[in-house]
Design an enzyme around this catalytic site. Structure first.
Site, short mmCIF file in Angstrom:
data_model
loop_
_atom_site.label_atom_id
_atom_site.label_comp_id
_atom_site.label_asym_id
_atom_site.label_seq_id
_atom_site.Cartn_x
_atom_site.Cartn_y
_atom_site.Cartn_z
N ARG A 230 -4.69 7.88 -5.93
CA ARG A 230 -4.32 6.48 -5.72
C ARG A 230 -3.61 5.93 -6.96
NH1 ARG A 230 -8.02 3.65 -2.56
NH2 ARG A 230 -6.98 1.73 -3.22
N CYS B 13 -9.37 -1.85 -10.29
CA CYS B 13 -9.60 -0.81 -9.28
C CYS B 13 -8.87 -1.23 -8.03
CB CYS B 13 -11.11 -0.59 -9.05
SG CYS B 13 -11.99 -2.06 -8.46
#
Length: 279
Positions: free
Chosen positions: A176, A236
């Site tokens: 990611r 995040c």
């Protein structure tokens, strides 16, 4: 009370008048699990359920932004958590969401807050007692208070691109972070905040789900190129797993800020720069 407590310690403290135990399990809607139902099926005796899915700012499209101080205090009071409580958090989430609850409680003024090392899984693996149903605790006063010095906004993170005043550490998976894997949220770019480093949150846990500590924990952070002795802002996907890094740094005696909007906000904002590839 230490910030990280053992199952042995908690078992010896059960029933203490000032002790409050909280199940802070949060699961994604598509996880095929129901955190509230699991709590009612089996929880540590005396524990109440903190519904993190609802304990957020519902006036924004972003998934997990902090609620108002008033809303937070009201929810804590209804759970029987109040001023003078010693609060021990645990979870059974793959994202170790008790760390998010820990960060929120500290942001809103609770100081005597700990996380149970190994969570419910370790407690049950050791054959310790569990209860079912719901626990009823009388309301306790929780002072409405908030300290945003440990919270970062979109504008602050944009400004940090130029100043470099804070190192930025991303808790998402490597795929990611690099952009090899697309973001699961609609209309959200892949990649990461330019200049940030990557420490997937699961790297700060042992194989049995307990937290790394001491040199092993410090090595995990420093292996990313981050200097734990200098200011750090954490990010995040939605502010949840960054909280695990915040708690990990706390175990090292370090305080870090958390970008609450995280990639849900940054990645969807067309005005923000995005980087791809390894740090």
């Amino acid at each position: 009370m230490e910030a990280l407590v053992t199952t042995e310690w908690l078992a010896s403290e059960l029933g203490a008048s000032d002790l409050r135990i909280v199940d802070a399990t949060y699961l994604a809607a598509d996880a095929g699990r129901d955190a509230a139902a699991e709590y009612e099926a089996a929880h540590i005796p005396g524990a109440v359920f903190m519904n993190l899915a609802e304990l957020r700012d519902t006036d924004t499209d972003l998934p997990m932004m902090l609620p108002s101080a008033e809303k937070f205090a009201s929810r804590m009071q209804s759970l029987g958590l109040g001023d003078g409580s010693r609060i021990v958090l645990y979870d059974s989430s793959p994202w170790h969401t008790s760390a998010r609850a820990w960060w929120m409680l500290r942001t809103f003024g609770a100081h005597d807050v700990a996380i149970l090392d190994g969570g419910l899984a370790k407690w049950q693996a050791e054959g310790r007692e569990t209860a079912s149903g719901k626990e009823q605790l009388r309301h306790r006063h929780f002072t409405v208070w908030a300290d945003d010095k440990g919270v970062r906004t979109l504008e602050q993170m944009k400004a940090n691109i130029d100043t470099g005043a804070e190192q930025v550490l991303d808790a998402r998976s490597k795929a990611r972070f690099t952009g090899e894997e697309p973001d699961p949220r609609p209309a959200t770019h892949a990649g990461h905040i330019p200049g940030s480093r990557n420490l997937p949150y699961d790297r700060i846990f042992n194989e049995d789900g307990t937290w790394k500590q001491g040199d092993a924990l410090r090595t995990a952070f420093e292996g990313t190129g981050i200097d734990v002795d200098k200011p750090i802002a954490l990010t995040c996907g939605s502010g949840i797993t960054a909280s695990t890094l915040a708690f990990g740094l706390h175990l090292l005696g370090k305080d870090a800020a958390l970008y609450d909007g995280s990639w849900s906000e940054w990645g969807a904002d067309r005005s923000t720069p995005k980087a791809m590839g390894a740090a």
